[in-house]
Scaffold this active site. Structure first.
Site, PDB file in Angstrom:
ATOM      1  N   TYR A 278       0.844  -1.198   0.000  1.00 19.24           N
ATOM      2  CA  TYR A 278       0.000   0.000   0.000  1.00 19.24           C
ATOM      3  C   TYR A 278       0.883   1.253   0.000  1.00 19.24           C
ATOM      4  CZ  TYR A 278      -3.737   3.237   1.167  1.00 19.24           C
ATOM      5  OH  TYR A 278      -4.631   4.284   1.140  1.00 19.24           O
TER       6      TYR A 278
ATOM      7  N   HIS B 212       1.474   4.122  -3.145  1.00 19.93           N
ATOM      8  CA  HIS B 212       1.271   5.557  -2.954  1.00 19.93           C
ATOM      9  C   HIS B 212       2.566   6.342  -3.129  1.00 19.93           C
ATOM     10  CE1 HIS B 212      -2.671   4.314  -1.625  1.00 19.93           C
ATOM     11  NE2 HIS B 212      -3.040   5.563  -1.794  1.00 19.93           N
TER      12      HIS B 212
ATOM     13  N   TYR C 178      -3.509  16.084   0.928  1.00 22.91           N
ATOM     14  CA  TYR C 178      -4.073  14.737   1.132  1.00 22.91           C
ATOM     15  C   TYR C 178      -3.019  13.921   1.861  1.00 22.91           C
ATOM     16  CZ  TYR C 178      -7.204  10.838  -0.241  1.00 22.91           C
ATOM     17  OH  TYR C 178      -8.092   9.800  -0.257  1.00 22.91           O
TER      18      TYR C 178
ATOM     19  N   TRP D 147      -7.466   3.549 -10.689  1.00 24.65           N
ATOM     20  CA  TRP D 147      -6.747   3.460  -9.410  1.00 24.65           C
ATOM     21  C   TRP D 147      -7.465   2.495  -8.464  1.00 24.65           C
ATOM     22  CZ3 TRP D 147      -2.074   4.597  -7.687  1.00 24.65           C
ATOM     23  CH2 TRP D 147      -1.844   4.574  -6.317  1.00 24.65           C
ATOM     24  N   TRP D 148      -8.782   2.622  -8.382  1.00 29.76           N
ATOM     25  CA  TRP D 148      -9.540   1.720  -7.510  1.00 29.76           C
ATOM     26  C   TRP D 148      -9.311   0.270  -7.905  1.00 29.76           C
ATOM     27  CZ3 TRP D 148     -14.987   4.424  -7.609  1.00 29.76           C
ATOM     28  CH2 TRP D 148     -14.943   5.585  -6.834  1.00 29.76           C
TER      29      TRP D 148
END
Length: 105
Positions: free
Chosen positions: A18, A22, A41, A76-77
């Site tokens: 993860y 990112h 963000y 992306w999802w």
């Protein structure tokens, strides 16, 4: 400026993946976020509970809501669905958190 927070879950065995994904955020994803009013963000990981705490500031709720309809967001999802809890449309299962306290100047 609008402040938002939410929680999601990443699978325990995928914490590092993860982070890696990112760290290597696609430039077109970054551009889309900025185009949809994201000013900041941040995502934090609680490794003990596998919880992700997302905090962002946005310019406009309606503009932000439209980000979910972009091709790059859906891509992306789909890219992330194997490492975190997701809905049938591949979006992350996410709960918005209400702000209950803020100390600011």
């Amino acid at each position: 400026m609008i402040r938002k927070a939410s929680v999601m879950k990443v699978y325990k065995q995928h914490h590092e993946e993860y982070r890696k994904r990112h760290d290597e955020l696609w430039p077109e994803m970054k551009d889309m976020l900025k185009e949809h009013g994201v000013l900041e963000y941040s995502i934090f990981l609680d490794a003990e509970t596998d919880s992700l705490f997302a905090y962002l500031t946005i310019k406009d709720e309606e503009l932000w809501a439209r980000s979910a309809d972009t091709d790059i967001c859906r891509k992306w999802w789909a890219y992330m669905k194997d490492i975190m809890e997701t809905n049938p449309d591949d979006s992350p299962i996410s709960r918005e958190l209400p702000e209950v306290f803020r100390l600011a100047d």
